[in-house]
Design a protein around this motif. Structure first.
Motif, PDB file in Angstrom:
ATOM      1  N   GLY A 289      -8.087   6.342   2.126  1.00 26.60           N
ATOM      2  CA  GLY A 289      -7.385   6.134   0.977  1.00 26.60           C
ATOM      3  C   GLY A 289      -6.462   5.001   1.047  1.00 26.60           C
ATOM      4  O   GLY A 289      -5.577   5.011  -0.014  1.00 26.60           O
ATOM      5  N   PHE A 290      -6.340   4.306   1.937  1.00 29.61           N
ATOM      6  CA  PHE A 290      -5.350   3.225   1.861  1.00 29.61           C
ATOM      7  C   PHE A 290      -5.576   2.334   1.091  1.00 29.61           C
ATOM      8  O   PHE A 290      -6.662   1.937   0.472  1.00 29.61           O
ATOM      9  N   GLN A 291      -4.377   1.837   0.085  1.00 32.12           N
ATOM     10  CA  GLN A 291      -4.526   0.902  -0.900  1.00 32.12           C
ATOM     11  C   GLN A 291      -3.947  -0.432  -0.692  1.00 32.12           C
ATOM     12  O   GLN A 291      -4.442  -1.482  -0.620  1.00 32.12           O
ATOM     13  N   LYS A 292      -2.355  -0.256  -0.301  1.00 32.48           N
ATOM     14  CA  LYS A 292      -1.695  -1.407  -0.127  1.00 32.48           C
ATOM     15  C   LYS A 292      -0.272  -1.224   0.514  1.00 32.48           C
ATOM     16  O   LYS A 292      -0.170  -0.110   0.703  1.00 32.48           O
ATOM     17  N   VAL A 293       0.263  -2.338   0.838  1.00 26.67           N
ATOM     18  CA  VAL A 293       1.713  -2.169   1.431  1.00 26.67           C
ATOM     19  C   VAL A 293       2.574  -3.073   0.585  1.00 26.67           C
ATOM     20  O   VAL A 293       2.138  -4.255   0.443  1.00 26.67           O
ATOM     21  N   GLU A 294       3.358  -2.477   0.379  1.00 28.28           N
ATOM     22  CA  GLU A 294       4.608  -3.342  -0.388  1.00 28.28           C
ATOM     23  C   GLU A 294       5.810  -3.312   0.520  1.00 28.28           C
ATOM     24  O   GLU A 294       6.242  -2.362   1.042  1.00 28.28           O
ATOM     25  N   ARG A 295       6.277  -4.694   0.759  1.00 29.09           N
ATOM     26  CA  ARG A 295       7.709  -4.751   1.652  1.00 29.09           C
ATOM     27  C   ARG A 295       8.811  -4.333   0.728  1.00 29.09           C
ATOM     28  O   ARG A 295       8.918  -4.676  -0.309  1.00 29.09           O
ATOM     29  N   VAL A 296       9.645  -3.497   1.467  1.00 30.86           N
ATOM     30  CA  VAL A 296      11.151  -3.269   0.992  1.00 30.86           C
ATOM     31  C   VAL A 296      12.124  -4.171   1.444  1.00 30.86           C
ATOM     32  O   VAL A 296      12.926  -4.646   0.480  1.00 30.86           O
ATOM     33  N   SER A 297      12.071  -4.177   2.718  1.00 30.24           N
ATOM     34  CA  SER A 297      13.206  -4.865   3.438  1.00 30.24           C
ATOM     35  C   SER A 297      12.917  -5.267   4.900  1.00 30.24           C
ATOM     36  O   SER A 297      11.960  -4.893   5.465  1.00 30.24           O
ATOM     37  N   GLY A 298      13.381  -6.293   5.209  1.00 33.78           N
ATOM     38  CA  GLY A 298      13.256  -6.497   6.711  1.00 33.78           C
ATOM     39  C   GLY A 298      12.131  -7.549   6.795  1.00 33.78           C
ATOM     40  O   GLY A 298      11.448  -7.925   6.157  1.00 33.78           O
TER      41      GLY A 298
ATOM     42  N   TYR B  36       0.810   2.813   0.374  1.00 30.92           N
ATOM     43  CA  TYR B  36       0.128   3.359  -0.697  1.00 30.92           C
ATOM     44  C   TYR B  36      -1.390   3.774  -0.454  1.00 30.92           C
ATOM     45  O   TYR B  36      -2.103   3.205   0.114  1.00 30.92           O
ATOM     46  N   PHE B  37      -1.385   5.049  -0.844  1.00 31.10           N
ATOM     47  CA  PHE B  37      -2.609   5.795  -0.606  1.00 31.10           C
ATOM     48  C   PHE B  37      -3.186   6.611  -1.627  1.00 31.10           C
ATOM     49  O   PHE B  37      -2.274   6.744  -2.678  1.00 31.10           O
ATOM     50  N   ILE B  38      -4.609   6.814  -2.001  1.00 32.19           N
ATOM     51  CA  ILE B  38      -5.105   7.446  -2.906  1.00 32.19           C
ATOM     52  C   ILE B  38      -5.721   8.627  -2.432  1.00 32.19           C
ATOM     53  O   ILE B  38      -6.502   8.534  -1.320  1.00 32.19           O
ATOM     54  N   THR B  39      -5.254  10.010  -2.614  1.00 26.01           N
ATOM     55  CA  THR B  39      -5.815  11.205  -2.053  1.00 26.01           C
ATOM     56  C   THR B  39      -6.103  12.085  -2.968  1.00 26.01           C
ATOM     57  O   THR B  39      -5.213  12.469  -3.845  1.00 26.01           O
ATOM     58  N   ASP B  40      -7.229  12.582  -3.051  1.00 27.62           N
ATOM     59  CA  ASP B  40      -7.767  13.418  -3.953  1.00 27.62           C
ATOM     60  C   ASP B  40      -7.553  13.107  -5.420  1.00 27.62           C
ATOM     61  O   ASP B  40      -6.933  13.687  -6.532  1.00 27.62           O
ATOM     62  N   GLY B  41      -7.664  11.738  -5.753  1.00 27.64           N
ATOM     63  CA  GLY B  41      -7.447  11.192  -6.828  1.00 27.64           C
ATOM     64  C   GLY B  41      -5.915  10.828  -7.469  1.00 27.64           C
ATOM     65  O   GLY B  41      -5.626  10.217  -8.382  1.00 27.64           O
ATOM     66  N   GLU B  42      -5.159  11.211  -6.639  1.00 34.54           N
ATOM     67  CA  GLU B  42      -3.572  10.958  -6.790  1.00 34.54           C
ATOM     68  C   GLU B  42      -3.042   9.925  -5.907  1.00 34.54           C
ATOM     69  O   GLU B  42      -3.399   9.841  -4.710  1.00 34.54           O
TER      70      GLU B  42
END
Length: 195
Positions: free
Chosen positions: A59-68, A80-86
């Motif tokens: 279900g892995f979709q992407k990684v978005e950097r927040v800080s550091g 971000y993951f997609i699990t059971d369509g959510e």
């Protein structure tokens, strides 16, 4: 009416038992281990490669950097993951990292918090990979659900590590082209000296 009263009592006992489970076992801890048939530097590179994460994290979709700075202590990212369509977003914070050895992270979400450690060690040209996980539900309901789902959560981690092993062993990406270029240059110099 007596039957309804007994049913209500049974339901109340089940609910109380479910909630007590979360109080008695508020966290779930488990370890997993695999051995990948590739050398440590390559195994580490694959595990840290965001382009490969979908191969071993369902279900892995992407990684978005927040800080550091990515890959350093204190780096914060939303995964971000997609699990059971959510869509599900988990906040990852790196708490410790020793390249080619270990990475420790905390993961937080609305449902639970997780402390996660992934360790790698060389073993006769192969790589021993170990994960240590402790999860805690956020709230009494989540704690109870985590306590009940402990074995399935561990099974998911074992599946993830098997998928990581497969991604490492099937890897064809060259993570160390500079080393290869240096070796080629050394061979060229040796050939020139011979001629």
């Amino acid at each position: 009416m007596k039957i309804l009263k007994y049913i209500a009592i049974i339901i109340a006992v089940l609910i109380i038992g479910f909630l007590l489970l979360g109080l008695l076992k508020p966290e779930v801890s488990y370890d997993s281990e695999i051995v990948a048939d590739k050398p440590l530097p390559e195994a580490w590179a694959v595990a840290q490669d965001e382009a490969k994460m979908a191969e071993w994290l369902p279900g892995f979709q992407k990684v978005e950097r927040v800080s550091g700075t990515p890959g350093t202590v204190g780096a914060v990212s939303d995964v971000y993951f997609i699990t059971d369509g959510e869509e599900m977003v988990i906040r990852e914070t790196i708490t410790n990292i020793v390249p080619n050895e270990t990475i420790e992270m905390t993961f937080t979400s609305d449902f639970m918090d997780m402390d996660y450690k992934l360790s790698m060690a060389p073993m006769d040209g192969k790589t021993k990979i170990t994960s240590n996980t402790t999860t805690v539900g956020n709230g009494i309901l989540a704690k109870s659900m985590m306590a009940m789902a402990g074995s399935s959560i561990k099974a998911q981690e074992e599946t993830n590590l098997e998928n990581l092993k497969k991604a490492i062993e099937q890897n064809t990406k060259d993570y160390f082209p500079v080393e290869q270029t240096m070796k080629e240059d050394e061979m060229t110099v040796e050939n020139e000296e011979i001629n």
